[in-house]
Design a protein around this motif. Structure first.
Motif, short mmCIF file in Angstrom:
data_model
loop_
_atom_site.label_atom_id
_atom_site.label_comp_id
_atom_site.label_asym_id
_atom_site.label_seq_id
_atom_site.Cartn_x
_atom_site.Cartn_y
_atom_site.Cartn_z
N ASP A 24 28.81 -21.29 -67.13
CA ASP A 24 27.81 -20.45 -66.46
C ASP A 24 27.94 -20.52 -64.94
OD1 ASP A 24 26.99 -23.04 -66.10
OD2 ASP A 24 25.00 -22.76 -66.96
N PHE A 25 28.95 -21.27 -64.44
CA PHE A 25 29.25 -21.41 -63.01
C PHE A 25 28.21 -22.22 -62.24
CE2 PHE A 25 31.27 -17.45 -64.36
CZ PHE A 25 32.59 -17.72 -64.05
N VAL A 26 27.22 -22.78 -62.93
CA VAL A 26 26.20 -23.59 -62.25
C VAL A 26 26.82 -24.93 -61.88
CG1 VAL A 26 23.96 -24.72 -62.49
CG2 VAL A 26 24.32 -22.44 -63.45
N LEU A 33 28.46 -34.24 -55.06
CA LEU A 33 28.15 -35.16 -53.96
C LEU A 33 28.82 -36.51 -54.15
CD1 LEU A 33 24.39 -34.34 -53.40
CD2 LEU A 33 26.25 -33.94 -51.78
N SER A 34 28.94 -36.98 -55.39
CA SER A 34 29.58 -38.27 -55.64
C SER A 34 31.06 -38.25 -55.31
CB SER A 34 29.36 -38.69 -57.09
OG SER A 34 30.20 -37.97 -57.98
N LEU A 35 31.66 -37.06 -55.28
CA LEU A 35 33.09 -36.92 -54.95
C LEU A 35 33.32 -36.88 -53.44
CD1 LEU A 35 34.00 -34.24 -57.62
CD2 LEU A 35 34.55 -36.68 -57.69
N ASN A 36 32.23 -36.72 -52.67
CA ASN A 36 32.30 -36.67 -51.20
C ASN A 36 33.34 -35.64 -50.72
OD1 ASN A 36 31.45 -37.43 -48.66
ND2 ASN A 36 33.04 -38.98 -48.45
N PRO A 37 33.20 -34.39 -51.14
CA PRO A 37 34.21 -33.38 -50.78
C PRO A 37 34.08 -32.91 -49.34
CG PRO A 37 32.41 -32.32 -51.91
CD PRO A 37 32.13 -33.81 -51.94
N ASP A 38 35.19 -32.45 -48.78
CA ASP A 38 35.17 -31.81 -47.47
C ASP A 38 34.62 -30.40 -47.58
OD1 ASP A 38 36.34 -33.98 -46.13
OD2 ASP A 38 38.33 -33.33 -46.76
N VAL A 39 34.88 -29.76 -48.71
CA VAL A 39 34.45 -28.39 -48.94
C VAL A 39 34.35 -28.16 -50.45
CG1 VAL A 39 36.79 -27.41 -48.95
CG2 VAL A 39 34.87 -25.98 -48.25
N VAL A 40 33.49 -27.23 -50.84
CA VAL A 40 33.33 -26.84 -52.24
C VAL A 40 33.71 -25.37 -52.36
CG1 VAL A 40 31.69 -26.55 -54.14
CG2 VAL A 40 31.48 -28.51 -52.60
N ILE A 41 34.52 -25.05 -53.35
CA ILE A 41 34.91 -23.66 -53.60
C ILE A 41 34.07 -23.16 -54.77
CG2 ILE A 41 36.78 -22.11 -54.24
CD1 ILE A 41 38.70 -24.27 -53.08
N GLN A 42 33.39 -22.03 -54.56
CA GLN A 42 32.49 -21.50 -55.57
C GLN A 42 32.61 -19.98 -55.60
OE1 GLN A 42 31.05 -21.48 -58.32
NE2 GLN A 42 29.26 -22.78 -58.08
N ASP A 48 22.87 -16.09 -55.47
CA ASP A 48 22.45 -17.17 -54.59
C ASP A 48 22.01 -18.40 -55.37
OD1 ASP A 48 22.08 -18.05 -51.88
OD2 ASP A 48 19.93 -18.01 -52.30
N ASP A 49 21.60 -18.23 -56.62
CA ASP A 49 21.19 -19.39 -57.44
C ASP A 49 22.35 -20.35 -57.64
OD1 ASP A 49 18.71 -18.27 -57.67
OD2 ASP A 49 19.02 -17.50 -59.70
N ILE A 50 23.57 -19.87 -57.53
CA ILE A 50 24.76 -20.69 -57.71
C ILE A 50 25.15 -21.37 -56.40
CG2 ILE A 50 27.21 -20.62 -58.35
CD1 ILE A 50 25.26 -20.06 -60.67
N VAL A 51 24.97 -20.69 -55.29
CA VAL A 51 25.43 -21.18 -53.99
C VAL A 51 24.37 -22.03 -53.28
CG1 VAL A 51 26.34 -20.49 -51.75
CG2 VAL A 51 26.96 -19.20 -53.79
N ALA A 52 23.12 -21.62 -53.37
CA ALA A 52 22.04 -22.28 -52.62
C ALA A 52 21.95 -23.79 -52.88
CB ALA A 52 20.71 -21.60 -52.90
N PRO A 53 22.05 -24.26 -54.13
CA PRO A 53 21.95 -25.71 -54.33
C PRO A 53 23.04 -26.50 -53.59
CG PRO A 53 21.71 -24.56 -56.42
CD PRO A 53 22.13 -23.55 -55.40
N LEU A 54 24.21 -25.92 -53.48
CA LEU A 54 25.30 -26.59 -52.77
C LEU A 54 25.00 -26.66 -51.28
CD1 LEU A 54 28.20 -24.77 -54.62
CD2 LEU A 54 27.52 -27.16 -54.91
N ARG A 55 24.60 -25.53 -50.72
CA ARG A 55 24.28 -25.49 -49.28
C ARG A 55 23.06 -26.35 -48.96
NH1 ARG A 55 25.65 -19.21 -48.38
NH2 ARG A 55 27.87 -19.49 -47.92
#
Length: 65
Positions: A24-26, A33-42, A48-55
């Motif tokens: 579902d792409f969620v 966050l546990s992976l401590n990424p430099d960037v997330v690709i989505q 926005d329900d998919i992107v907002a939690p990341l931002r």
């Protein structure tokens, strides 16, 4: 799809990128966050329900369409 396309050919290390979302792409924000990424690709066209939690978690997000 990446393994069959140009992305996997040009950047084979991309194929080792962890996938932390379901069909579902969620995104699983806690796991990301546990992976401590430099960037997330989505996916940018899933709403926005998919992107907002990341931002909202303070992650830098690259959106694909």
């Amino acid at each position: 799809m990446a393994s069959k396309g140009m992305l996997g050919t040009m950047f084979p290390q991309f194929l080792d990128t962890p996938v932390v979302a379901g069909n579902d792409f969620v995104p699983n924000v806690e796991h990301i966050l546990s992976l401590n990424p430099d960037v997330v690709i989505q996916w940018g066209d899933k709403g926005d329900d998919i992107v907002a939690p990341l931002r909202n978690a303070g992650l830098k997000v690259i959106l694909l369409e």
